[in-house]
Enzyme design. Structure first.
Site, PDB file in Angstrom:
ATOM      1  N   GLU C  80       0.802  -1.223   0.000  1.00 52.44           N
ATOM      2  CA  GLU C  80       0.000   0.000   0.000  1.00 52.44           C
ATOM      3  C   GLU C  80       0.833   1.270   0.000  1.00 52.44           C
ATOM      4  O   GLU C  80       0.522   2.228  -0.708  1.00 52.44           O
ATOM      5  CB  GLU C  80      -0.960   0.002   1.199  1.00 52.44           C
ATOM      6  CG  GLU C  80      -2.149  -0.950   1.065  1.00 52.44           C
ATOM      7  CD  GLU C  80      -1.834  -2.391   1.410  1.00 52.44           C
ATOM      8  OE1 GLU C  80      -0.669  -2.678   1.778  1.00 52.44           O
ATOM      9  OE2 GLU C  80      -2.742  -3.237   1.328  1.00 52.44           O
ATOM     10  N   HIS C 149     -11.026  -3.744  10.148  1.00 54.25           N
ATOM     11  CA  HIS C 149     -11.542  -3.797   8.778  1.00 54.25           C
ATOM     12  C   HIS C 149     -12.715  -2.861   8.557  1.00 54.25           C
ATOM     13  O   HIS C 149     -13.460  -3.019   7.608  1.00 54.25           O
ATOM     14  CB  HIS C 149     -11.958  -5.230   8.425  1.00 54.25           C
ATOM     15  CG  HIS C 149     -10.880  -6.020   7.765  1.00 54.25           C
ATOM     16  ND1 HIS C 149      -9.600  -6.109   8.256  1.00 54.25           N
ATOM     17  CD2 HIS C 149     -10.860  -6.768   6.620  1.00 54.25           C
ATOM     18  CE1 HIS C 149      -8.869  -6.874   7.466  1.00 54.25           C
ATOM     19  NE2 HIS C 149      -9.592  -7.285   6.471  1.00 54.25           N
TER      20      HIS C 149
HETATM   21  C1  TPP Z   1      -2.696  -4.538   4.333  1.00 58.13           C
HETATM   22  C2  TPP Z   1      -3.831  -5.316   3.782  1.00 58.13           C
HETATM   23  N1  TPP Z   1      -4.113  -5.217   2.482  1.00 58.13           N
HETATM   24  C3  TPP Z   1      -5.124  -5.926   1.952  1.00 58.13           C
HETATM   25  C4  TPP Z   1      -5.877  -6.759   2.732  1.00 58.13           C
HETATM   26  C5  TPP Z   1      -7.038  -7.552   2.137  1.00 58.13           C
HETATM   27  N2  TPP Z   1      -6.704  -8.971   2.185  1.00 58.13           N
HETATM   28  C6  TPP Z   1      -7.112  -9.756   3.170  1.00 58.13           C
HETATM   29  S1  TPP Z   1      -6.493 -11.296   3.032  1.00 58.13           S
HETATM   30  C7  TPP Z   1      -5.678 -10.919   1.635  1.00 58.13           C
HETATM   31  C8  TPP Z   1      -4.859 -11.947   0.914  1.00 58.13           C
HETATM   32  C9  TPP Z   1      -3.517 -12.088   1.441  1.00 58.13           C
HETATM   33  O1  TPP Z   1      -2.846 -13.057   0.709  1.00 58.13           O
HETATM   34  P1  TPP Z   1      -1.772 -13.997   1.391  1.00 58.13           P
HETATM   35  O2  TPP Z   1      -0.876 -13.201   2.255  1.00 58.13           O
HETATM   36  O3  TPP Z   1      -1.135 -14.736   0.274  1.00 58.13           O
HETATM   37  O4  TPP Z   1      -2.630 -14.971   2.319  1.00 58.13           O
HETATM   38  P2  TPP Z   1      -3.773 -16.008   1.893  1.00 58.13           P
HETATM   39  O5  TPP Z   1      -5.076 -15.312   1.980  1.00 58.13           O
HETATM   40  O6  TPP Z   1      -3.481 -16.478   0.520  1.00 58.13           O
HETATM   41  O7  TPP Z   1      -3.687 -17.095   2.897  1.00 58.13           O
HETATM   42  C10 TPP Z   1      -5.892  -9.596   1.285  1.00 58.13           C
HETATM   43  C11 TPP Z   1      -5.327  -8.957   0.114  1.00 58.13           C
HETATM   44  C12 TPP Z   1      -5.572  -6.810   4.092  1.00 58.13           C
HETATM   45  N3  TPP Z   1      -6.282  -7.552   4.937  1.00 58.13           N
HETATM   46  N4  TPP Z   1      -4.534  -6.097   4.583  1.00 58.13           N
END
Ligand code: TPP
Ligand code: TPP
Ligand code: MG
Ligand code: MG
Lengths: 345, 341, 345, 341
Positions: C80, C149
């Protein structure tokens, strides 16, 4: 008087009377508080960029590493967001970090950890973890600090639940509030104004606390209340002197803590004066000035004899140049003028 | 099109690493994974009933990472995780009833109905905390490791992250700090190739995540994430290093989530990933793999398997019943614990 | 109705009369604005996590990548802070990025780039560079979003000089303000409430702008002013209906822009009613409620017949659980009760 | 104790790389570096007079990086930098008078007295901007490179950073993005081993910065930062790649600042670094090195050197006089450009 010097020595203070007690500067008082806290409790530690530098954060960290070792007083990488999380994680696991920043602008790099994590985790965990940590930053202005090196961010953080913010105005309070902040079981921002670092004052020996959340009347008066904290009190006191010359009695309220706010001391003063000028070192919009102005109209309305007035920064970034700075920053004269207007209302 | 294929050794890998482990240990791992799977399936099955008014991020398909890792930990060791927290919570020994109460927004939830499913915590079990912000738990876990080090505690910290978590600058910062201070921490990166519906290739250049981590000057490992024993072994080695004061380790474990990023069911049909890709990974389902190994070698009887299933089923039924019978919070609860005394 | 659904469909709206014009949902209106802007000006582009996902940011980005290509509508890494700087750098060099976030909490990770860079560079450069960019985020609540959130951050950003913040309440405004934001030569935060995404409304065809910095009277009344923006207007209008049943005439002011604020429309209404309830979807302390409450006491004092009242979030992080959420979030009844109190003052 | 020694080839390196370059080119580089040095010395000399009420971060000792890099750029290429900005500004062709006016807080300063010495900008020269926040300019420059790519402009972007800048997560994030999108950008890291008074070793584990950068999947180079030709050559190669659409490069150039982090004079005597360390690096002063080479080979006459010195002296004197005679801003200036129309 280049740069560093210019930043801390921009005001000349009246020297207190040494017969009243032991005299220390504001920076020395902080140093003493840190030293006492480190000594009393092995859980306390101090971290931050340059805390072990020869320049020692305006002297506030002088000698600490020598005395308490590199494990408890340490320099950090330039990683504000991670270091804020590290401090929070350490705090959640039995330690009491004091994380120091030489400018508040850098705290904003850690906004996510401070606002969305450290301040909220105790609530989110249903009280199972506590996050006792101190986020110290020297706010300030002048000598070309400009838009990116002198933001007073207390207004930005005022709305953050779970956070406390203290802004001492005297060496006495700088020590006592720092000790309270370190002993507090919540994240506490301690914002100290650079221009106060050299200020002398009577500072009691040994351990004592100034309570968080309690303001103090610095000067009594019946006509108008001047409320603020930190360096604003310096200006407010001078404005009060100017007003006295006109026969106007200004009551100066030093809030000391701006979150949680001592609403009662403001409302109490208002009951007497019916007029209020709120002074802050930060932007007027949506910050401390707005909050206290609104408070007056919300809970002190019956007492209000005139509009609330705010004296702080206009809705403009800080300019770097010296001449422009003079137009930008409020001074005692502007506070006094504001109070006079209320008297004539 | 299959973007991300399985590159591990499958059953052979299990067979190789199972050498020297007692049958009871292997069955225990199997049971742990199966339990998580069944709990997740029940959550999923009931989700549409709207009793769990909370986001869910199922770990179905990824059970081996939590279970393999936590099997190498002690209760005193601490686990932190991100939004996808059910697996770590359960594998670390988190209380099932408290978890389901939390998901049902009940007053006796593990976070008093204030955290929700992304904030599971069980301090007794060493499930120390989570963050719903991607990367948010990484520096906090690093700070926990710093505390362990400063307090000379014999305690290792693990933080579970996803692949996308490595894109957050704070992860780079935290790896740097952990390496600098030689902190007793393990960064366990579950690389499931997606962040919500975004494939890795749209977010990172073609590099291997553990190699990126290695550049921060700490030991790294690549462990087959569907092989619970591979994860166990890698964690064990990392734990030994951490306990010996030798500092942090980064472990990348390629895995696949069989369900949608959030919510119930799979969403592959929406088009962001190929159903064939999921099907390929389902062939190496971590639970199936271990089950095949155990049954082929006669290390588990079908009667035992039936008993385990029944025990789990009963436990789950009871826990759900408990949650549904639990009280809602009251207004006064809202005002508690804003500040700590 | 799990999760995603629960987040956007928590309110039932009255359907507008189709004879009044073309009916679109709020999300469709945003989609149309983005599509028009991309079409009119090759400098416009859209970036953000998942903007090309099948779920398409509540539908707001549906079809855009197919139509305008992957170079102009693209997904980003989970970075971000860097992405905010990338958007600012692109904006300073002739482009007009729209950077989308599906939760405002994530904007805080980029506080440094947003607050200390994007918002201030035009000033710092003495006007030599402009930073025309849109920071879009869906604010919201409910269904377990909890403390990390669902933070409504407009209050936190209110004090930041150089930034603009718009918060449309209708599909018509969502489209017109988005187009204005994209055409504006400053960083503009466009905060849209999830609960409005499904709301229907009459949306004119083609290109039009709703001016930034101008509020609008949504309902006339002589007794009390209810001021707010975004979803607060939804609540305010319902409160006004309740109040009308008691014979109280509430004037509902939709600020539309909260920075720079249309002070005149608030003061004008106050001149008529003498009473004000400020409503916001965010924390009351030091935010929009405080700013407008203070404004009333500062520039509208002569008209004030009763204290200012604020209705927003208490100084508490958002709880995740459904039951606690009901105690936490204000509703129309609370606004109406607040207005009634002022009437009885 | 000397913590950070010079590891380059010194004069030999210059001699090797000078092959094939015209004398005029070499003398030009020499003149550029000397000019920056003399300007800095004059700023330093006058600083105590309090006419320049601004922080200063002198580049004395680090002139070769700015000059070597900018010699490989065109005017249309863009340079961004951090707080230590004088070198990049002057090497890229920034207007000296406008710079000194800015430092004297005059209305006709390059940023109208609103930016100060950490925010030097000259859009005509392609000095595009700076940030006083460490790492702040890195993503902004990356965005400028994205703009160049999207607009199909034949333009390369350079961002100057320090060693500590690589500790900021945003740098990792930006390298990832630049590599992912193959952006026409060069990250030029001037590694002077210190951040204010903190040595590298207290901030990073023992690793090489360019290797850390390489893990983000982009080409990297290590260029001797006291050898203006080495920096030139590395930049030239990176520029060629960028113009060919082949993406970003990270260049690490070890250098040493001879003065304090900020302000006038050296502060080594305060004890955070050894004076002997500075002395070692002063022996490989980038200007001295090139001068020695040029005079030894007879590529520059002492009369030319004297003339160059005189020209520079006159230019500086005139620029200071101009600045001191320039008008202060007025109150109305404060209210301008808060918002753009
Ligand atoms: C800083 C931030 N940006 C975006 C999000 C929205 N978000 C929640 S889970 C997620 C996916 C994260 O991917 P990863 O780290 O690969 O974990 P996975 O969900 O695949 O287990 C996102 C983008 C968030 N929670 N926090
Ligand atoms: C985010 C941030 N943290 C801290 C500072 C204070 N600061 C100013 S310059 C500087 C040193 C940076 O070191 P480096 O990147 O190596 O550059 P150098 O000064 O050595 O050229 C620091 C810490 C800052 N400006 N920004
Ligand atoms: Mg993933
Ligand atoms: Mg450096």
């Amino acid at each position: 008087m280049p740069w560093d010097e210019g930043l801390v020595a921009s005001l000349v203070y009246d020297r207190p009377d040494p017969s009243e007690g032991r005299i220390l500067t504001y920076a020395q008082a902080i140093n003493e508080a840190l030293s006492l806290a480190l000594d009393r409790d092995p859980a306390v530690f101090v971290m931050g960029q340059g805390v072990d530098d020869p320049s020692a954060m305006f002297g506030t960290t002088r000698g600490l590493q020598q005395r308490f070792g590199t494990a408890r007083v340490f320099d950090t990488p330039l990683s504000e967001e991670s270091m804020m999380g590290v401090a929070a994680g350490a705090a959640m696991n039995g330690l009491r970090p004091v994380f120091m920043h030489n400018r508040p602008d850098f705290v904003l790099l850690a906004a996510n950890q401070l606002i969305t994590h450290a301040s909220k985790l105790h609530f989110m965990d249903n009280g199972q973890t506590t996050v006792p940590m101190v986020i110290w930053a020297a706010i300030g202005r002048g000598w070309g600090s400009g838009a990116q090196h002198s933001q007073a961010i207390q207004g930005i953080l005022l709305g953050v639940p779970g956070l406390k913010i203290v802004m001492p105005s005297t060496p006495h309070d700088a020590k006592g509030l720092m000790l309270s902040a370190i002993l507090d079981n919540n994240p506490v921002c301690v914002f100290e104004h650079r221009w106060l670092m050299r200020k002398d004052g009577v500072v009691p020996d040994g351990f004592y606390r100034v309570p968080i959340g309690k303001g103090i009347v610095r000067r009594q008066g019946r006509d108008v209340t001047i409320a603020g904290a930190s360096h604003a009190i310096e200006l407010g006191m001078r404005a009060a002197t100017m007003l006295a010359a006109d026969g106007i009695g200004a009551e100066v309220i030093d809030l000391r803590t701006i979150k949680p706010l001592d609403e009662e001391i403001v409302l109490e003063s208002l009951r007497k004066t019916g007029r209020i000028v709120v002074v802050d070192t930060a932007w007027m919009k949506g910050g401390v000035c707005a909050e206290i102005g609104c408070l007056a109209a919300e809970k002190g309305f019956r007492d209000l004899k005139a509009p609330v007035a705010r004296v702080g920064l206009p809705d403009i970034p800080a300019p770097a140049g010296f001449t422009l700075e003079q137009f930008y920053y409020p001074d005692a004269a502007r506070i006094a003028a504001s109070a006079r207007e209320l008297m004539e209302w | 099109m299959i973007r991300y294929c399985y590159k591990g050794e499958g059953l052979d890998g299990i067979a190789r690493l199972a050498q020297g482990h007692e049958a009871a240990f292997l069955v225990g791992l199997y049971r742990s994974m199966l339990r998580i799977r069944r709990i997740e399936e029940e959550i999923e099955r009931r989700y549409h009933e709207n009793q769990m008014k909370t986001p869910i991020h199922l770990v179905i398909g990824q059970e081996a990472t939590s279970v393999g890792c936590c099997a190498a930990l002690r209760t005193a060791d601490l686990v932190y995780s991100s939004h996808r927290t059910h697996g770590a919570y359960l594998a670390k020994g988190g209380d099932l009833k408290a978890m389901l109460c939390e998901m049902h927004c009940r007053a006796n939830g593990c976070a008093g109905s204030r955290g929700g499913s992304m904030h599971l915590i069980d301090k007794v079990a060493g499930m120390a905390g989570t963050s719903a912000v991607v990367g948010g738990a990484v520096p906090i876990a690093t700070g926990a490791a710093l505390a362990a080090q400063m307090k000379h505690e014999d305690r290792v910290v693990v933080v579970f992250t996803g692949d996308a978590t490595t894109e957050e600058g704070v992860t780079s910062e935290s790896l740097n700090f952990a390496a600098l201070k030689r902190l007793p921490i393990i960064f366990l990166c579950e690389n499931n190739f997606y962040s919500v519906q975004s494939p890795l290739a749209t977010r990172q250049p073609p590099r291997e995540i553990h190699r990126w981590a290695a550049a921060h000057d700490l030991p790294v490992a690549l462990a087959d994430g569907v092989n619970v024993l591979a994860v166990f072994q890698a964690t064990q080695a990392a734990v030994a290093r951490a306990r010996a004061g030798e500092g942090p380790t980064f472990i990348e474990a390629p895995v696949y989530r069989f369900r949608a990023h959030g919510g119930a069911g799979d969403d592959s049909r929406m088009g962001y990933r190929d159903e064939a890709e999921r099907a390929e990974w389902e062939r190496v389902c971590p639970i199936k793999l271990l089950e095949t190994y155990l049954t082929q070698r006669g290390l588990i009887q079908s009667s035992t398997m039936a008993r385990v299933e029944a025990e789990i089923r009963d436990e789950i039924a009871e826990a759900f019943a408990f949650a549904l019978a639990s009280p809602n919070p009251v207004e006064a609860d809202l005002y508690r614990h804003v500040y700590a005394d």
